[in-house]
Design a protein around this motif. Sequence first.
Motif, PDB file in Angstrom:
ATOM      1  N   ARG A  88      12.086 -37.836  50.820  1.00  0.00           N
ATOM      2  CA  ARG A  88      11.717 -36.852  51.843  1.00  0.00           C
ATOM      3  C   ARG A  88      11.050 -37.545  53.017  1.00  0.00           C
ATOM      4  O   ARG A  88      11.243 -37.190  54.164  1.00  0.00           O
ATOM      5  N   GLU A  89      10.239 -38.544  52.693  1.00  0.00           N
ATOM      6  CA  GLU A  89       9.548 -39.301  53.727  1.00  0.00           C
ATOM      7  C   GLU A  89      10.536 -40.144  54.557  1.00  0.00           C
ATOM      8  O   GLU A  89      10.390 -40.267  55.766  1.00  0.00           O
ATOM      9  N   ASP A  90      11.547 -40.707  53.878  1.00  0.00           N
ATOM     10  CA  ASP A  90      12.553 -41.530  54.559  1.00  0.00           C
ATOM     11  C   ASP A  90      13.820 -41.536  53.708  1.00  0.00           C
ATOM     12  O   ASP A  90      13.856 -42.178  52.654  1.00  0.00           O
ATOM     13  N   PRO A  91      14.865 -40.842  54.152  1.00  0.00           N
ATOM     14  CA  PRO A  91      16.096 -40.740  53.355  1.00  0.00           C
ATOM     15  C   PRO A  91      16.748 -42.087  53.016  1.00  0.00           C
ATOM     16  O   PRO A  91      17.462 -42.181  52.014  1.00  0.00           O
ATOM     17  N   THR A  92      16.481 -43.136  53.802  1.00  0.00           N
ATOM     18  CA  THR A  92      17.083 -44.436  53.485  1.00  0.00           C
ATOM     19  C   THR A  92      16.498 -45.052  52.215  1.00  0.00           C
ATOM     20  O   THR A  92      17.065 -46.000  51.672  1.00  0.00           O
ATOM     21  N   ARG A  93      15.422 -44.508  51.726  1.00  0.00           N
ATOM     22  CA  ARG A  93      14.808 -45.030  50.491  1.00  0.00           C
ATOM     23  C   ARG A  93      15.632 -44.698  49.254  1.00  0.00           C
ATOM     24  O   ARG A  93      15.249 -45.066  48.142  1.00  0.00           O
ATOM     25  N   ILE A  94      16.766 -44.083  49.466  1.00  0.00           N
ATOM     26  CA  ILE A  94      17.686 -43.863  48.351  1.00  0.00           C
ATOM     27  C   ILE A  94      18.049 -45.199  47.691  1.00  0.00           C
ATOM     28  O   ILE A  94      18.351 -45.261  46.503  1.00  0.00           O
ATOM     29  N   VAL A  95      17.977 -46.282  48.466  1.00  0.00           N
ATOM     30  CA  VAL A  95      18.287 -47.605  47.916  1.00  0.00           C
ATOM     31  C   VAL A  95      17.253 -48.062  46.891  1.00  0.00           C
ATOM     32  O   VAL A  95      17.511 -49.003  46.142  1.00  0.00           O
ATOM     33  N   ASN A  96      16.096 -47.416  46.832  1.00  0.00           N
ATOM     34  CA  ASN A  96      15.068 -47.753  45.852  1.00  0.00           C
ATOM     35  C   ASN A  96      15.226 -46.980  44.542  1.00  0.00           C
ATOM     36  O   ASN A  96      14.395 -47.100  43.652  1.00  0.00           O
ATOM     37  N   CYS A  97      16.260 -46.171  44.451  1.00  0.00           N
ATOM     38  CA  CYS A  97      16.436 -45.309  43.289  1.00  0.00           C
ATOM     39  C   CYS A  97      17.779 -45.629  42.623  1.00  0.00           C
ATOM     40  O   CYS A  97      18.781 -45.734  43.330  1.00  0.00           O
ATOM     41  N   PRO A  98      17.855 -45.807  41.326  1.00  0.00           N
ATOM     42  CA  PRO A  98      16.767 -45.682  40.372  1.00  0.00           C
ATOM     43  C   PRO A  98      15.828 -46.893  40.444  1.00  0.00           C
ATOM     44  O   PRO A  98      16.170 -47.913  41.019  1.00  0.00           O
ATOM     45  N   PHE A  99      14.675 -46.728  39.842  1.00  0.00           N
ATOM     46  CA  PHE A  99      13.739 -47.831  39.718  1.00  0.00           C
ATOM     47  C   PHE A  99      14.280 -48.764  38.632  1.00  0.00           C
ATOM     48  O   PHE A  99      14.897 -48.305  37.662  1.00  0.00           O
ATOM     49  N   VAL A 100      14.029 -50.050  38.771  1.00  0.00           N
ATOM     50  CA  VAL A 100      14.533 -51.025  37.798  1.00  0.00           C
ATOM     51  C   VAL A 100      13.445 -52.052  37.523  1.00  0.00           C
ATOM     52  O   VAL A 100      12.832 -52.587  38.455  1.00  0.00           O
ATOM     53  N   VAL A 101      13.224 -52.332  36.248  1.00  0.00           N
ATOM     54  CA  VAL A 101      12.416 -53.470  35.829  1.00  0.00           C
ATOM     55  C   VAL A 101      13.331 -54.323  34.957  1.00  0.00           C
ATOM     56  O   VAL A 101      13.974 -53.810  34.032  1.00  0.00           O
ATOM     57  N   SER A 102      13.421 -55.601  35.289  1.00  0.00           N
ATOM     58  CA  SER A 102      14.271 -56.517  34.536  1.00  0.00           C
ATOM     59  C   SER A 102      13.419 -57.461  33.708  1.00  0.00           C
ATOM     60  O   SER A 102      12.362 -57.907  34.153  1.00  0.00           O
ATOM     61  N   LEU A 103      13.891 -57.752  32.517  1.00  0.00           N
ATOM     62  CA  LEU A 103      13.232 -58.669  31.601  1.00  0.00           C
ATOM     63  C   LEU A 103      14.199 -59.804  31.307  1.00  0.00           C
ATOM     64  O   LEU A 103      15.381 -59.544  31.057  1.00  0.00           O
ATOM     65  N   TYR A 104      13.708 -61.038  31.338  1.00  0.00           N
ATOM     66  CA  TYR A 104      14.606 -62.142  31.030  1.00  0.00           C
ATOM     67  C   TYR A 104      13.839 -63.355  30.525  1.00  0.00           C
ATOM     68  O   TYR A 104      12.653 -63.504  30.756  1.00  0.00           O
ATOM     69  N   THR A 105      14.579 -64.193  29.815  1.00  0.00           N
ATOM     70  CA  THR A 105      14.094 -65.511  29.433  1.00  0.00           C
ATOM     71  C   THR A 105      15.044 -66.527  30.054  1.00  0.00           C
ATOM     72  O   THR A 105      16.189 -66.208  30.396  1.00  0.00           O
ATOM     73  N   LEU A 106      14.573 -67.739  30.182  1.00  0.00           N
ATOM     74  CA  LEU A 106      15.399 -68.819  30.706  1.00  0.00           C
ATOM     75  C   LEU A 106      15.867 -69.692  29.543  1.00  0.00           C
ATOM     76  O   LEU A 106      15.149 -69.819  28.531  1.00  0.00           O
ATOM     77  N   PRO A 107      17.052 -70.276  29.669  1.00  0.00           N
ATOM     78  CA  PRO A 107      17.592 -71.061  28.551  1.00  0.00           C
ATOM     79  C   PRO A 107      16.667 -72.167  28.055  1.00  0.00           C
ATOM     80  O   PRO A 107      16.601 -72.423  26.855  1.00  0.00           O
ATOM     81  N   ASP A 108      15.927 -72.808  28.949  1.00  0.00           N
ATOM     82  CA  ASP A 108      15.050 -73.907  28.544  1.00  0.00           C
ATOM     83  C   ASP A 108      13.647 -73.457  28.142  1.00  0.00           C
ATOM     84  O   ASP A 108      12.808 -74.278  27.793  1.00  0.00           O
ATOM     85  N   ASP A 109      13.393 -72.144  28.186  1.00  0.00           N
ATOM     86  CA  ASP A 109      12.071 -71.624  27.819  1.00  0.00           C
ATOM     87  C   ASP A 109      12.202 -70.219  27.215  1.00  0.00           C
ATOM     88  O   ASP A 109      11.797 -69.229  27.818  1.00  0.00           O
ATOM     89  N   PRO A 110      12.771 -70.127  26.011  1.00  0.00           N
ATOM     90  CA  PRO A 110      13.016 -68.814  25.415  1.00  0.00           C
ATOM     91  C   PRO A 110      11.754 -68.060  24.986  1.00  0.00           C
ATOM     92  O   PRO A 110      11.812 -66.860  24.736  1.00  0.00           O
ATOM     93  N   ALA A 111      10.619 -68.737  24.947  1.00  0.00           N
ATOM     94  CA  ALA A 111       9.379 -68.086  24.508  1.00  0.00           C
ATOM     95  C   ALA A 111       8.645 -67.384  25.639  1.00  0.00           C
ATOM     96  O   ALA A 111       7.708 -66.634  25.395  1.00  0.00           O
ATOM     97  N   THR A 112       9.062 -67.593  26.879  1.00  0.00           N
ATOM     98  CA  THR A 112       8.418 -66.947  28.019  1.00  0.00           C
ATOM     99  C   THR A 112       9.328 -65.853  28.550  1.00  0.00           C
ATOM    100  O   THR A 112      10.458 -66.113  28.943  1.00  0.00           O
ATOM    101  N   VAL A 113       8.806 -64.638  28.550  1.00  0.00           N
ATOM    102  CA  VAL A 113       9.553 -63.503  29.094  1.00  0.00           C
ATOM    103  C   VAL A 113       9.042 -63.230  30.498  1.00  0.00           C
ATOM    104  O   VAL A 113       7.838 -63.203  30.748  1.00  0.00           O
ATOM    105  N   HIS A 114       9.975 -63.029  31.409  1.00  0.00           N
ATOM    106  CA  HIS A 114       9.684 -62.698  32.803  1.00  0.00           C
ATOM    107  C   HIS A 114       9.983 -61.220  32.983  1.00  0.00           C
ATOM    108  O   HIS A 114      11.035 -60.739  32.546  1.00  0.00           O
ATOM    109  N   ALA A 115       9.088 -60.492  33.608  1.00  0.00           N
ATOM    110  CA  ALA A 115       9.287 -59.079  33.942  1.00  0.00           C
ATOM    111  C   ALA A 115       9.303 -58.991  35.460  1.00  0.00           C
ATOM    112  O   ALA A 115       8.309 -59.320  36.116  1.00  0.00           O
TER     113      ALA A 115
END
Length: 157
Positions: free
Chosen positions: A97-124
């Motif tokens: 409502r404040e700015d219709p172009t913010r449709i690009v922010n929807c849906p919200f996304v949080v990604s979780l990943y590990t790197l091949p050389d460091d599987p014990a560290t999770v990045h959010a």
Amino acid sequence: MSRITRALCALALLCAPLSSPLAAGGAIVHQAETSLEAALDGLQAAILERGLYINNVLDLGEMFARTGADLGFTEPVYGEARSVEFCSAVLSREMMREDPTRIVNCPFVVSLYTLPDDPATVHAAYRAIPAELQAASPVMREVAELLDALARAALEW
């Protein structure tokens, strides 16, 4: 600086949680020593606890591994990687409502990943909302705070 002061500083650094925001390419990234499955469980629980709806959980690690092999890429990008798409009807409506172009922010996304050389560290990671936009828009500040709280909750699970 005395040896004791140096030792205490070193100890404080070693005891500090690994979760610290890193701005990288328009993203905020927190990290901690945990498993991806535990972080995913924590993220989903934190989303649902706030009364939000999970649209989809994407297994991006599997998708990149499969398509990489099809394209001739042999080096993995991630150890594991999942992205959780979710929505807040209230926040989404307010920000658009404040700015219709913010449709690009929807849906919200949080990604979780590990790197091949460091599987014990999770990045959010999640898309950064610029500080000037947060200062000008209370709803965008609220979205930024929500994303940050969810990323941290995932790693603390």
